[in-house]
Write a protein that holds these residues in place. Structure first.
Motif, PDB file in Angstrom:
ATOM      1  N   GLU A  24       3.345   5.526   4.163  1.00  0.00           N
ATOM      2  CA  GLU A  24       3.708   5.513   5.940  1.00  0.00           C
ATOM      3  C   GLU A  24       2.085   5.919   5.941  1.00  0.00           C
ATOM      4  O   GLU A  24       1.599   5.221   6.773  1.00  0.00           O
ATOM      5  CB  GLU A  24       4.747   5.241   7.218  1.00  0.00           C
ATOM      6  CG  GLU A  24       5.580   6.603   7.562  1.00  0.00           C
ATOM      7  CD  GLU A  24       5.822   7.306   6.430  1.00  0.00           C
ATOM      8  OE1 GLU A  24       6.128   8.892   6.752  1.00  0.00           O
ATOM      9  OE2 GLU A  24       6.749   5.943   5.995  1.00  0.00           O
ATOM     10  N   GLU A  29       0.463   1.288  -1.463  1.00  0.00           N
ATOM     11  CA  GLU A  29       1.229   0.040  -1.754  1.00  0.00           C
ATOM     12  C   GLU A  29       2.681  -0.256  -2.674  1.00  0.00           C
ATOM     13  O   GLU A  29       2.021   0.751  -3.879  1.00  0.00           O
ATOM     14  CB  GLU A  29       1.508  -1.792  -1.994  1.00  0.00           C
ATOM     15  CG  GLU A  29       1.139  -1.631  -0.317  1.00  0.00           C
ATOM     16  CD  GLU A  29       0.772  -3.930  -0.389  1.00  0.00           C
ATOM     17  OE1 GLU A  29       1.664  -4.154  -1.218  1.00  0.00           O
ATOM     18  OE2 GLU A  29      -0.543  -3.932   0.251  1.00  0.00           O
ATOM     19  N   LEU A  30       3.764   0.233  -3.215  1.00  0.00           N
ATOM     20  CA  LEU A  30       4.386   0.902  -3.940  1.00  0.00           C
ATOM     21  C   LEU A  30       4.478  -0.741  -4.450  1.00  0.00           C
ATOM     22  O   LEU A  30       4.995  -1.535  -4.116  1.00  0.00           O
ATOM     23  CB  LEU A  30       5.968   0.803  -3.487  1.00  0.00           C
ATOM     24  CG  LEU A  30       6.078   2.308  -2.306  1.00  0.00           C
ATOM     25  CD1 LEU A  30       7.414   2.772  -2.250  1.00  0.00           C
ATOM     26  CD2 LEU A  30       5.434   3.602  -3.571  1.00  0.00           C
ATOM     27  N   ALA A  32       7.184  -0.633  -6.697  1.00  0.00           N
ATOM     28  CA  ALA A  32       8.765  -0.605  -6.818  1.00  0.00           C
ATOM     29  C   ALA A  32       9.449  -0.149  -5.507  1.00  0.00           C
ATOM     30  O   ALA A  32       8.921   1.417  -5.011  1.00  0.00           O
ATOM     31  CB  ALA A  32       9.180   0.277  -8.202  1.00  0.00           C
ATOM     32  N   GLU A  33      10.204  -0.125  -5.304  1.00  0.00           N
ATOM     33  CA  GLU A  33      11.014   0.450  -4.360  1.00  0.00           C
ATOM     34  C   GLU A  33      11.594   2.409  -4.570  1.00  0.00           C
ATOM     35  O   GLU A  33      11.423   3.209  -3.408  1.00  0.00           O
ATOM     36  CB  GLU A  33      13.063  -0.208  -3.875  1.00  0.00           C
ATOM     37  CG  GLU A  33      13.553   0.257  -2.307  1.00  0.00           C
ATOM     38  CD  GLU A  33      14.709  -0.426  -2.328  1.00  0.00           C
ATOM     39  OE1 GLU A  33      15.786   0.629  -2.053  1.00  0.00           O
ATOM     40  OE2 GLU A  33      14.628  -1.885  -2.165  1.00  0.00           O
ATOM     41  N   GLU A  34      11.561   2.170  -5.629  1.00  0.00           N
ATOM     42  CA  GLU A  34      12.027   4.411  -6.318  1.00  0.00           C
ATOM     43  C   GLU A  34      10.774   4.602  -6.441  1.00  0.00           C
ATOM     44  O   GLU A  34      10.990   5.888  -6.583  1.00  0.00           O
ATOM     45  CB  GLU A  34      13.051   3.866  -7.311  1.00  0.00           C
ATOM     46  CG  GLU A  34      11.766   3.725  -8.596  1.00  0.00           C
ATOM     47  CD  GLU A  34      13.292   2.886  -9.533  1.00  0.00           C
ATOM     48  OE1 GLU A  34      13.126   3.233 -10.758  1.00  0.00           O
ATOM     49  OE2 GLU A  34      14.143   1.937  -9.429  1.00  0.00           O
ATOM     50  N   GLU A  35       9.503   4.350  -6.607  1.00  0.00           N
ATOM     51  CA  GLU A  35       8.197   4.666  -6.398  1.00  0.00           C
ATOM     52  C   GLU A  35       8.247   5.801  -5.776  1.00  0.00           C
ATOM     53  O   GLU A  35       8.438   5.499  -4.835  1.00  0.00           O
ATOM     54  CB  GLU A  35       7.284   3.414  -6.739  1.00  0.00           C
ATOM     55  CG  GLU A  35       6.124   4.920  -7.355  1.00  0.00           C
ATOM     56  CD  GLU A  35       5.095   3.543  -7.376  1.00  0.00           C
ATOM     57  OE1 GLU A  35       4.141   4.159  -8.293  1.00  0.00           O
ATOM     58  OE2 GLU A  35       4.364   2.426  -6.910  1.00  0.00           O
ATOM     59  N   SER A  49       3.234   9.593  -9.277  1.00  0.00           N
ATOM     60  CA  SER A  49       3.700   8.742  -8.938  1.00  0.00           C
ATOM     61  C   SER A  49       4.919   9.054 -10.553  1.00  0.00           C
ATOM     62  O   SER A  49       4.507   8.933 -11.520  1.00  0.00           O
ATOM     63  CB  SER A  49       4.208   7.123  -8.301  1.00  0.00           C
ATOM     64  OG  SER A  49       4.235   6.603  -9.785  1.00  0.00           O
ATOM     65  N   TYR A  51       5.661   6.588 -11.378  1.00  0.00           N
ATOM     66  CA  TYR A  51       5.815   5.368 -12.350  1.00  0.00           C
ATOM     67  C   TYR A  51       4.138   5.412 -12.853  1.00  0.00           C
ATOM     68  O   TYR A  51       3.733   4.894 -13.555  1.00  0.00           O
ATOM     69  CB  TYR A  51       5.189   3.933 -11.835  1.00  0.00           C
ATOM     70  CG  TYR A  51       6.296   2.972 -12.116  1.00  0.00           C
ATOM     71  CD1 TYR A  51       7.286   2.010 -12.481  1.00  0.00           C
ATOM     72  CD2 TYR A  51       7.281   3.822 -10.588  1.00  0.00           C
ATOM     73  CE1 TYR A  51       8.402   1.791 -12.525  1.00  0.00           C
ATOM     74  CE2 TYR A  51       8.770   2.754 -10.323  1.00  0.00           C
ATOM     75  CZ  TYR A  51       8.952   2.131 -10.837  1.00  0.00           C
ATOM     76  OH  TYR A  51      10.156   1.135 -10.656  1.00  0.00           O
TER      77      TYR A  51
END
Length: 190
Positions: A24, A29-30, A32-35, A49, A51
């Motif tokens: 935040e 911006e991610l 994926a939710e798990e990033e 990350s 990723y």
């Protein structure tokens, strides 16, 4: 003799919450939710990350670090690393492969000294997602690459077989050094 306690498995590191970038606050911006972005402790104001995306903080804002592709097709980033020049600690720009950063922060690498290669799932070097990376030594990498070219199989079970095979160990490897002899958890290593 190699017993089951000496067989390598794929393990992922538990990330300390203090090293995770607050999304935040960053405005990133991610994908994926798990990033999750983890602070690179040797690098100036940089995060990687799971990723394989790098973020840097510069001039009061977070932004993605520009990626480059090296001659081997690996994604790389140019980051300022804290190095000792013989007299002082200084920031020096260095180019480093994304997979090396991801492995260092997210994957337990059982042989840091010899695992100088990385197999990317499907031999897709653009894929730097941590669960698709396998740090290997040169012998293991060559074996996995040859087998993949012949069969298109790079399953985790096959890669683990190669990682645990004595035929692909580095020179000077001694199986007794891999026995979990330190309180049943740690081992002497190579």
């Amino acid at each position: 003799m190699v017993d089951d306690s000496m067989k390598l498995q794929i393990h992922y590191k538990e990330i300390h919450p203090a090293h995770i970038l607050a999304m935040e606050q960053s405005g990133i911006e991610l994908i994926a939710e798990e990033e999750v972005f983890v602070k690179l402790l040797d690098y100036k104001d940089s995060w990687i990350s799971n990723y394989g995306r790098a973020v840097s903080y510069y001039n009061g804002r977070y932004s993605f670090t520009r990626k480059k592709v090296n001659k081997d097709g690996e994604i790389c980033y140019q980051l300022s690393r804290n190095v000792f020049d013989g007299r002082n600690w200084v920031w020096k720009k260095q180019v480093i492969e994304a997979w090396k950063l991801v492995v260092k922060e997210f994957i337990v690498n059982h042989d840091i000294a010899n695992n100088i290669c990385c197999w990317h799932k499907g031999n897709n070097k653009e894929d730097t997602y941590y669960r698709h990376l396998y740090p290997l030594n040169q012998y293991q990498y060559d074996a996995v690459r040859r087998y993949y070219e012949e069969t298109r199989d790079d399953s985790e079970a096959y890669i683990l077989d190669i990682m645990n095979s004595v035929n692909y160990r580095p020179d000077g490897w001694e199986p007794s050094h891999m026995r979990k002899s330190m309180f049943g958890i740690g081992y002497l290593g190579c």
